[in-house]
Design a protein around this motif. Structure first.
Motif, mmCIF file in Angstrom:
data_model
loop_
_atom_site.group_PDB
_atom_site.id
_atom_site.type_symbol
_atom_site.label_atom_id
_atom_site.label_comp_id
_atom_site.label_asym_id
_atom_site.label_seq_id
_atom_site.Cartn_x
_atom_site.Cartn_y
_atom_site.Cartn_z
ATOM 1 N N LEU A 235 -3.583 7.252 4.943
ATOM 2 C CA LEU A 235 -4.930 7.483 5.465
ATOM 3 C C LEU A 235 -5.303 8.954 5.365
ATOM 4 O O LEU A 235 -6.354 9.306 4.799
ATOM 5 C CB LEU A 235 -5.007 7.013 6.919
ATOM 6 N N TRP A 236 -4.443 9.828 5.910
ATOM 7 C CA TRP A 236 -4.766 11.245 5.888
ATOM 8 C C TRP A 236 -4.741 11.801 4.463
ATOM 9 O O TRP A 236 -5.551 12.667 4.121
ATOM 10 C CB TRP A 236 -3.805 12.022 6.783
ATOM 11 N N GLY A 237 -3.829 11.320 3.643
ATOM 12 C CA GLY A 237 -3.792 11.763 2.253
ATOM 13 C C GLY A 237 -5.073 11.412 1.525
ATOM 14 O O GLY A 237 -5.626 12.228 0.771
ATOM 15 N N THR A 238 -5.561 10.201 1.751
ATOM 16 C CA THR A 238 -6.793 9.768 1.090
ATOM 17 C C THR A 238 -7.991 10.589 1.559
ATOM 18 O O THR A 238 -8.812 11.041 0.742
ATOM 19 C CB THR A 238 -7.036 8.272 1.373
ATOM 20 N N LEU A 239 -8.094 10.795 2.873
ATOM 21 C CA LEU A 239 -9.231 11.551 3.401
ATOM 22 C C LEU A 239 -9.231 12.998 2.900
ATOM 23 O O LEU A 239 -10.285 13.540 2.515
ATOM 24 C CB LEU A 239 -9.193 11.535 4.931
ATOM 25 N N ILE A 240 -8.056 13.634 2.895
ATOM 26 C CA ILE A 240 -7.971 15.026 2.430
ATOM 27 C C ILE A 240 -8.256 15.112 0.937
ATOM 28 O O ILE A 240 -8.953 16.026 0.471
ATOM 29 C CB ILE A 240 -6.581 15.605 2.768
ATOM 30 N N PHE A 241 -7.758 14.147 0.157
ATOM 31 C CA PHE A 241 -8.023 14.152 -1.285
ATOM 32 C C PHE A 241 -9.513 13.976 -1.562
ATOM 33 O O PHE A 241 -10.082 14.652 -2.430
ATOM 34 C CB PHE A 241 -7.234 13.040 -1.972
ATOM 35 N N ILE A 242 -10.154 13.070 -0.824
ATOM 36 C CA ILE A 242 -11.594 12.850 -1.012
ATOM 37 C C ILE A 242 -12.371 14.121 -0.692
ATOM 38 O O ILE A 242 -13.326 14.491 -1.405
ATOM 39 C CB ILE A 242 -12.076 11.673 -0.142
ATOM 40 N N ARG B 228 4.979 4.415 16.451
ATOM 41 C CA ARG B 228 3.680 3.947 15.957
ATOM 42 C C ARG B 228 3.687 3.639 14.465
ATOM 43 O O ARG B 228 3.037 2.698 14.015
ATOM 44 C CB ARG B 228 2.603 5.000 16.253
ATOM 45 N N PHE B 229 4.410 4.444 13.697
ATOM 46 C CA PHE B 229 4.316 4.314 12.242
ATOM 47 C C PHE B 229 5.662 4.132 11.547
ATOM 48 O O PHE B 229 5.747 4.220 10.334
ATOM 49 C CB PHE B 229 3.637 5.559 11.650
ATOM 50 N N GLY B 230 6.729 3.875 12.317
ATOM 51 C CA GLY B 230 8.056 3.758 11.718
ATOM 52 C C GLY B 230 8.144 2.666 10.680
ATOM 53 O O GLY B 230 8.841 2.808 9.672
ATOM 54 N N LYS B 231 7.433 1.547 10.893
ATOM 55 C CA LYS B 231 7.493 0.434 9.941
ATOM 56 C C LYS B 231 6.244 0.352 9.064
ATOM 57 O O LYS B 231 6.131 -0.546 8.232
ATOM 58 C CB LYS B 231 7.680 -0.887 10.696
ATOM 59 N N ARG B 232 5.316 1.292 9.233
ATOM 60 C CA ARG B 232 4.125 1.314 8.379
ATOM 61 C C ARG B 232 3.691 2.759 8.136
ATOM 62 O O ARG B 232 2.588 3.161 8.534
ATOM 63 C CB ARG B 232 2.994 0.507 9.013
ATOM 64 N N PRO B 233 4.538 3.551 7.498
ATOM 65 C CA PRO B 233 4.219 4.973 7.281
ATOM 66 C C PRO B 233 2.979 5.202 6.436
ATOM 67 O O PRO B 233 2.316 6.223 6.577
ATOM 68 C CB PRO B 233 5.476 5.514 6.590
ATOM 69 N N MET B 234 2.636 4.237 5.566
ATOM 70 C CA MET B 234 1.443 4.414 4.734
ATOM 71 C C MET B 234 0.177 4.452 5.578
ATOM 72 O O MET B 234 -0.809 5.083 5.185
ATOM 73 C CB MET B 234 1.364 3.294 3.704
ATOM 74 N N PHE C 103 3.824 6.365 0.413
ATOM 75 C CA PHE C 103 4.342 5.341 -0.494
ATOM 76 C C PHE C 103 5.876 5.316 -0.461
ATOM 77 O O PHE C 103 6.496 4.254 -0.392
ATOM 78 C CB PHE C 103 3.847 5.611 -1.914
ATOM 79 N N LEU C 104 6.491 6.507 -0.518
ATOM 80 C CA LEU C 104 7.955 6.572 -0.451
ATOM 81 C C LEU C 104 8.467 6.069 0.897
ATOM 82 O O LEU C 104 9.505 5.393 0.965
ATOM 83 C CB LEU C 104 8.424 8.005 -0.690
ATOM 84 N N GLY C 105 7.736 6.399 1.971
ATOM 85 C CA GLY C 105 8.113 5.897 3.287
ATOM 86 C C GLY C 105 8.079 4.382 3.351
ATOM 87 O O GLY C 105 8.947 3.748 3.952
ATOM 88 N N GLU C 106 7.072 3.791 2.732
ATOM 89 C CA GLU C 106 6.988 2.326 2.682
ATOM 90 C C GLU C 106 8.169 1.738 1.920
ATOM 91 O O GLU C 106 8.743 0.715 2.324
ATOM 92 C CB GLU C 106 5.677 1.903 2.022
ATOM 93 N N MET C 107 8.548 2.368 0.807
ATOM 94 C CA MET C 107 9.684 1.886 0.025
ATOM 95 C C MET C 107 10.966 1.946 0.842
ATOM 96 O O MET C 107 11.799 1.023 0.804
ATOM 97 C CB MET C 107 9.836 2.722 -1.249
ATOM 98 N N ILE C 108 11.145 3.028 1.592
ATOM 99 C CA ILE C 108 12.346 3.172 2.416
ATOM 100 C C ILE C 108 12.351 2.153 3.552
ATOM 101 O O ILE C 108 13.373 1.519 3.834
ATOM 102 C CB ILE C 108 12.441 4.603 2.975
ATOM 103 N N SER C 109 11.206 1.985 4.214
ATOM 104 C CA SER C 109 11.147 1.045 5.335
ATOM 105 C C SER C 109 11.351 -0.388 4.876
ATOM 106 O O SER C 109 11.924 -1.206 5.603
ATOM 107 C CB SER C 109 9.800 1.174 6.069
#
Length: 312
Positions: free
Chosen positions: A237-244, A226-232, A289-295
């Motif tokens: 999503l979850w990072g933003t919601l938890i930070f908010i 589901r998220f191998g090519k779009r880890p962000m 973000f790092l996952g996106e850079m790697i992918s």
């Protein structure tokens, strides 16, 4: 060539001659052109010597031997790479899978249009310590994959050759080949009730560890497909919601301190929950973000399965 039979094995010297003769009888009775690929996954008994003897007597029987035990997924991967038949059949070498099922499996691929047909051992000859966890595992796999199969881990399966050349089987992912196939665009997945026989020789090579490994692999493949090519999309999503959520808690505590004369922020347990949420949210966002850079640096980033071409 009509059929390639891929057989991964580990220490099955007693069953190999009988299995080879059984397969040959079924193929000759149905006038199939075929090959049998024995993949020796680092056996310590005489399995490889028997394979060499079979290959010397029959040109349609071939063998590949690993230097050490790599696992069933690795054996299937090598077998898939070498298979030349239009239909690829996989089965275990312990004689619990019946070669008599091959003609019907072949028909379901070639005439009924299925991409993959999985066997269903409806009546199993296994102890309840194995059957009960297997049922729960299959239920979980159905729920997470959306594929309505009763027996994901049945070794007896039939595939289009195009399918096995389009998927990558690694680790312990042989249990989830239907999941991998669906994600690769092969959605015609069927099921056939097959005869399950009692083990005739030796003992099972699988222990209880396969159940917890199976669930870990299920989580892995569910996430990567589901998220191998779009880890962000996940981490961001979850990072933003938890930070908010943490930021709202911090804002509330600040308001109560200066405008409602509340107690010090650091004296309230809620402060630490808010701080933890902001830190965790930031870490998840950075992970995405790092996952996106790697992918983005992956060599198969723009590799897509093409079914047909016209005028090219």
């Amino acid at each position: 060539m009509d059929i390639s039979v891929v057989i991964p094995l580990l220490n099955e010297e007693e069953s190999l001659p009988e299995l080879a003769a059984w397969i040959s009888r079924v193929m000759n009775e149905n006038d199939f052109s075929y090959e049998v690929l024995f993949i020796d996954d680092g056996s310590k008994d005489r399995s490889w010597q028997i394979i060499e003897e079979l290959a010397a007597k029959n040109s349609f029987m071939k063998g590949i031997k690993f230097r050490r035990n790599y696992g069933k997924a690795a054996a299937l991967s090598i077998g898939f790479d070498q298979a030349m038949g239009e239909v690829v059949i996989t089965m275990d070498a312990d004689l619990q899978d019946s070669p008599d099922e091959i003609p019907e499996l072949y028909k379901m691929i070639k005439k009924d249009g299925f991409d993959l047909v999985s066997g269903w051992k409806k009546k199993r000859h296994d102890p309840f310590t194995k059957t009960i966890p297997t049922k729960f595992y299959n239920w979980s796999a159905r729920r997470m994959s959306g594929i309505k199969l009763h027996d994901f881990n049945c070794g007896l399966k039939a595939y289009k050759n195009e399918l096995v050349k389009s998927i990558e089987v690694y680790g312990e992912m042989h249990r989830y080949i239907p999941f991998l196939s669906k994600w690769a665009g092969f959605k015609m997945i069927g099921e056939k009730v097959v005869h399950h026989q009692k083990r005739k020789y030796g003992k099972t090579k699988y222990g209880l560890d396969r159940f917890y490994k199976g669930y870990l692999d299920l989580l892995t493949i569910s996430f990567t497909t589901r998220f191998g090519k779009r880890p962000m999309h996940f981490f961001g999503l979850w990072g933003t919601l938890i930070f908010i959520a943490g930021f709202i808690i911090a804002g509330y505590l600040t308001f109560t301190k200066y405008f409602m004369h509340g107690v010090r922020m650091t004296d309230r347990p809620l402060f630490y929950f808010g701080l933890l949420a902001m830190v965790l949210g930031t870490q998840l966002f950075v992970a995405g973000f790092l996952g996106e850079m790697i992918s983005r640096s992956s060599p198969d980033l723009n590799h897509y399965q093409v079914e047909k071409k016209s005028g090219i």
